[in-house]
Every structure is written in C-alpha cells, then in structure tokens.
Design a protein around this motif. Structure first.
Motif, short mmCIF file in Angstrom:
data_model
loop_
_atom_site.label_atom_id
_atom_site.label_comp_id
_atom_site.label_asym_id
_atom_site.label_seq_id
_atom_site.Cartn_x
_atom_site.Cartn_y
_atom_site.Cartn_z
N SER A 240 -3.25 -1.60 9.35
CA SER A 240 -3.00 -2.70 8.42
C SER A 240 -2.57 -3.97 9.17
N CYS B 293 0.54 4.49 2.28
CA CYS B 293 0.91 4.51 3.69
C CYS B 293 2.27 3.87 3.91
N CYS C 21 -5.42 0.77 4.06
CA CYS C 21 -4.69 0.09 5.13
C CYS C 21 -5.49 -1.11 5.63
N ARG D 154 -7.38 5.64 5.14
CA ARG D 154 -7.05 4.42 5.89
C ARG D 154 -7.79 3.18 5.37
N ASN E 55 0.86 -1.18 0.00
CA ASN E 55 0.00 0.00 0.00
C ASN E 55 0.90 1.23 0.00
N ASP F 125 2.59 0.44 3.83
CA ASP F 125 2.36 -0.90 4.40
C ASP F 125 2.81 -1.98 3.41
ZN ZN Z 1 -1.37 1.89 6.69
#
Ligand code: ZN
Length: 155
Positions: A67, A39, A128, A125, A36, A41
């Motif tokens: 996440s 972010c 996430c 988010r 991702n 992740d």
């Molecule tokens: Zn995240």
C-alpha cells in the motif's frame, strides 16, 4: 519470469522504504482518508487541484509495503496530470490488478505502475494496491476547497 518478479519486488520494496511525496501538503484544497481493514492500511491524502489539473499531492499514514509503494508511485504518476487522466489511470490500474475488463477510458500505464500487475495473483493484496487510488478517487469527488476529509473504506 522469476527474475522479473524479483525486479518488481525490488521496486516495490524500494518505494515502501523511501516513499515519494510523503507528508502533508500545505495549502491542499482536497483531503481524503482511506482505510483497508483487511490489512490495516491507513492513508491520509492531501492534494491541490487547479484548473482541472492535479498540481501537487502528498500522502501520509501507515500501511504495508504494497500500500505504501502504491501510494508513492500513484502520487508520482498523477502529479501535473489532468484530473480526467488521473481517473483514467485509476480505471486502468484497477483492471490490471483485479484482472477485470479493461474500461473504455483506459490509458497505457507507465512501467512503474506495471510492477503491480503481479498483485493479481494475490487477491487479498489487491485492496492494498488499490487503497491509494480509491483514496484519490474520494478526494477528487469532493468540491475544491472542502476542508472535511471524505473517508473511504475498501470493501
Ligand atoms: Zn496492505
């Protein structure tokens, strides 16, 4: 409502600090990587399916609290479930966090998955929370026994 929100936050933080099913599954027959970029992740998912059932799975990688908590609860939720049911949970979870229409194959989500309903208020988010499920989807789209991980990036 704010008490409820605090409770949800507690559940998410607890899973982020002490994730379940963390690591690499020995003897996995499906592997996928998720990223991702919004972010940062990253998720590495290993799972074992047998006769159409998710027998076991683990996740690794590095991500934010949401996440990581989502991966922890996702892995717990789909373990020992038929692949079809896992896919229906994915569709229901996506409808819940995105606020999009509930799909035809929707299933009722457990209360531990419902803690992510509040994510809908934070569009950034949503990815996430979805990363673990999108990575699961990628892993399940592979043929069993494939050793090349399929990779997904959230858009
Ligand atoms: Zn995240």
């Amino acid at each position: 409502m704010s008490d409820l929100r605090e409770l949800y936050q507690e559940v998410i933080l607890h899973h982020a600090k002490t994730p379940r099913n963390y690591g690499v599954l020995e003897g996995a027959n499906r592997v996928a990587d998720g990223h991702n970029p919004l972010c940062g992740d990253r998720l590495h998912l290993t799972l074992l399916t047998e006769n159409g059932v998710v027998k076991d799975l683990r996740f690794g990688g590095d991500g934010c609290a949401i996440s990581t908590a989502s991966a922890s609860i996702m892995t717990d939720s789909v373990k020992d479930k038929p692949i079809e049911e896992a896919q229906a949970m994915l569709a229901s979870f996506h409808a819940m966090v995105s606020g999009e229409e509930v799909p035809e194959n929707a299933v009722e989500l457990s209360s531990k998955l419902e803690v992510f309903a509040g994510v809908r208020e934070f569009p950034a988010r949503v990815k996430c929370a979805m990363l673990a499920w999108r990575t699961l989807e990628a892993a399940l789209s592979q043929p069993e026994g494939s050793t090349d991980p399929s990779s997904i990036t959230t858009e």
